[in-house]
Design a protein around this motif. Structure first.
Motif, short mmCIF file in Angstrom:
data_model
loop_
_atom_site.label_atom_id
_atom_site.label_comp_id
_atom_site.label_asym_id
_atom_site.label_seq_id
_atom_site.Cartn_x
_atom_site.Cartn_y
_atom_site.Cartn_z
N LEU A 58 -1.76 -0.10 9.47
CA LEU A 58 -0.87 0.22 10.58
C LEU A 58 0.53 0.55 10.07
O LEU A 58 1.20 1.45 10.59
CB LEU A 58 -0.81 -0.94 11.56
N ASP A 59 0.98 -0.17 9.05
CA ASP A 59 2.27 0.13 8.45
C ASP A 59 2.28 1.56 7.91
O ASP A 59 3.26 2.30 8.11
CB ASP A 59 2.57 -0.86 7.32
N LEU A 60 1.21 1.97 7.25
CA LEU A 60 1.13 3.33 6.72
C LEU A 60 1.09 4.35 7.86
O LEU A 60 1.73 5.41 7.78
CB LEU A 60 -0.10 3.50 5.83
N GLY A 119 -2.41 2.85 -9.64
CA GLY A 119 -1.05 2.98 -10.13
C GLY A 119 -0.49 1.62 -10.56
O GLY A 119 -1.23 0.71 -10.91
N ILE A 120 0.82 1.48 -10.54
CA ILE A 120 1.44 0.18 -10.80
C ILE A 120 1.17 -0.69 -9.58
O ILE A 120 1.42 -0.27 -8.45
CB ILE A 120 2.95 0.32 -11.03
N PRO A 121 0.63 -1.90 -9.76
CA PRO A 121 0.27 -2.75 -8.61
C PRO A 121 1.41 -2.86 -7.60
O PRO A 121 2.59 -2.98 -7.97
CB PRO A 121 -0.05 -4.09 -9.25
N ASN A 168 0.81 -1.22 0.00
CA ASN A 168 0.00 0.00 0.00
C ASN A 168 0.85 1.27 0.00
O ASN A 168 0.37 2.35 -0.35
CB ASN A 168 -0.94 0.01 1.20
N ARG A 169 2.11 1.15 0.38
CA ARG A 169 3.00 2.32 0.35
C ARG A 169 3.15 2.88 -1.07
O ARG A 169 3.50 4.05 -1.24
CB ARG A 169 4.38 1.94 0.88
N PHE A 170 2.90 2.04 -2.06
CA PHE A 170 3.13 2.44 -3.44
C PHE A 170 1.87 2.96 -4.14
O PHE A 170 1.92 3.29 -5.32
CB PHE A 170 3.71 1.27 -4.23
N ARG A 171 0.76 3.04 -3.42
CA ARG A 171 -0.43 3.61 -4.03
C ARG A 171 -0.21 5.10 -4.29
O ARG A 171 0.37 5.81 -3.45
CB ARG A 171 -1.65 3.42 -3.11
N PRO A 172 -0.66 5.61 -5.43
CA PRO A 172 -0.42 7.02 -5.75
C PRO A 172 -0.87 7.99 -4.65
O PRO A 172 -0.14 8.92 -4.31
CB PRO A 172 -1.23 7.22 -7.04
N VAL A 173 -2.05 7.77 -4.05
CA VAL A 173 -2.54 8.70 -3.03
C VAL A 173 -1.67 8.64 -1.79
O VAL A 173 -1.43 9.67 -1.12
CB VAL A 173 -4.02 8.40 -2.69
#
Length: 342
Positions: A182-184, A286-288, A121-126
């Motif tokens: 939680l990681d985010l 974004g890119i998965p 989820n760290r790589f999601r654009p938002v």
């Protein structure tokens, strides 16, 4: 790089798809105790199949292994992979205990292999846009944050396999679903200092929790609240993180935390606010994330650097989950020092 997958359950499909999308990656082998579970991979990818992990790890052509087993088996599998000198892509959570986690991290270091944990989820654009705003100090001093994961996982989901919902091999909503959130929260807010949590098993016939609520005091002094459940009827309801600062308020949300639901920042011009909001809307996934995690591992190997999501990152998320569990079990606040249980 040539990849193998150990554990051919549901999540393995995402790894296989991600590898297929990366030009400098190839899936060459899969391993599972159930032969029929490997059939789709032989049919689609023409890979070699193994029911014995040791035999597969003797294959010198394999450079890296995606570990997709039930969580309770991560430690012994990861240790074996590391000893075989294969790089590791490890599904979340990194393990079920800190002792197991430390064994995994030590095995990777001792055998000079790269280890990355799947927190995609760290790589999601938002998410990346919000992280950039925070790193630039656009929200000013943070007062508090809220993280929510209210999803549906019905009884049929847990009945798919005997290990689902168990404390030893799977965990409940915090360990299995909300750990990404939680990681985010840790990525955005920094180290936690004190935790208090309550949990319950209300609607699902499982050993672990299906609903949890807790609060966090971060080392910065900011507060956080966490709400998580798999009891929502009839489908996933929300996944969100809201951050409240002296100069701005931002909420990313939707059923999968893919959009800016609210963004109002004093020093961010209206045109720029609209631009990043529309940018995210145009391509929310974004890119998965799995593809980005695996591609980053390849680059980390080639550049001889740490992956963007490390074993230590996986450990921090696990420690937070375990602190919540400990607090709920004792009905007491749990103190942490530099993010570590004390």
């Amino acid at each position: 790089m040539k990849f193998a997958i150990i554990g051919c359950g549901f999540i393995a499909k995402k790894h296989a798809t991600a590898i297929k999308q990366i030009p400098d990656a190839e899936l060459v082998a899969v391993c599972d105790k159930v032969e029929s579970a490997m059939t789709p991979y032989t049919e689609e990818y023409g890979v070699n199949t193994y029911t014995d992990m040791g035999m597969m790890l003797e294959n010198e052509t394999i450079d890296a292994v995606c570990i997709c087993t039930p969580s309770g088996f991560h430690a012994p599998v990861a240790e074996a992979v590391a000893k075989a000198k294969k790089h590791i892509v490890l599904e979340k959570p990194i393990a079920m205990t800190i002792e197991e986690t430390d064994r995994i991290i030590r095995a990777a270091k001792d055998n000079s292999v790269k280890l990355t944990v799947v927190h995609p989820n760290r790589f999601r654009p938002v998410v990346m846009e919000l992280k950039k705003l925070l790193d630039e100090g656009m929200l000013g001093k943070i007062s508090h944050a809220s993280a929510k994961v209210n999803w549906n996982r019905n009884q049929e989901y847990y009945d798919q396999a005997a290990w689902r919902g168990t404390k030893q091999y799977d965990g409940g909503v915090l360990m299995n679903q909300a750990i990404h959130n939680l990681d985010l929260l840790l990525w955005f807010m920094g180290q936690p200092e004190q935790i208090f949590s309550m949990e319950a098993t209300r609607l699902r016939n499982i050993e672990a929790e299906d609903v949890s609520a807790g609060v966090i005091r971060f080392e910065s002094g900011a507060l956080g609240t966490v709400e998580a459940s798999t009891t929502v009827y009839p489908r996933n309801f929300e996944e969100s993180i809201t951050i409240f600062g002296e100069k701005g308020t931002v909420k990313i949300g939707g059923t999968n935390a893919l959009y800016f639901e609210y963004i109002d920042i004093r020093d961010l011009p209206e045109a720029e606010t609209e631009a990043i909001t529309e940018k995210v809307k145009s391509e929310p996934w974004g890119i998965p994330g799995h593809q980005q995690i695996i591609h980053d591992l390849i680059k980390a190997v080639n550049e001889d650097r740490e992956p963007l999501v490390t074993g230590e990152d996986g450990k921090k998320a696990l420690e937070l989950v375990l602190a919540f569990y400990q607090s709920a079990a004792t009905n007491q606040p749990i103190n942490m020092r530099r993010g570590v249980l004390v």
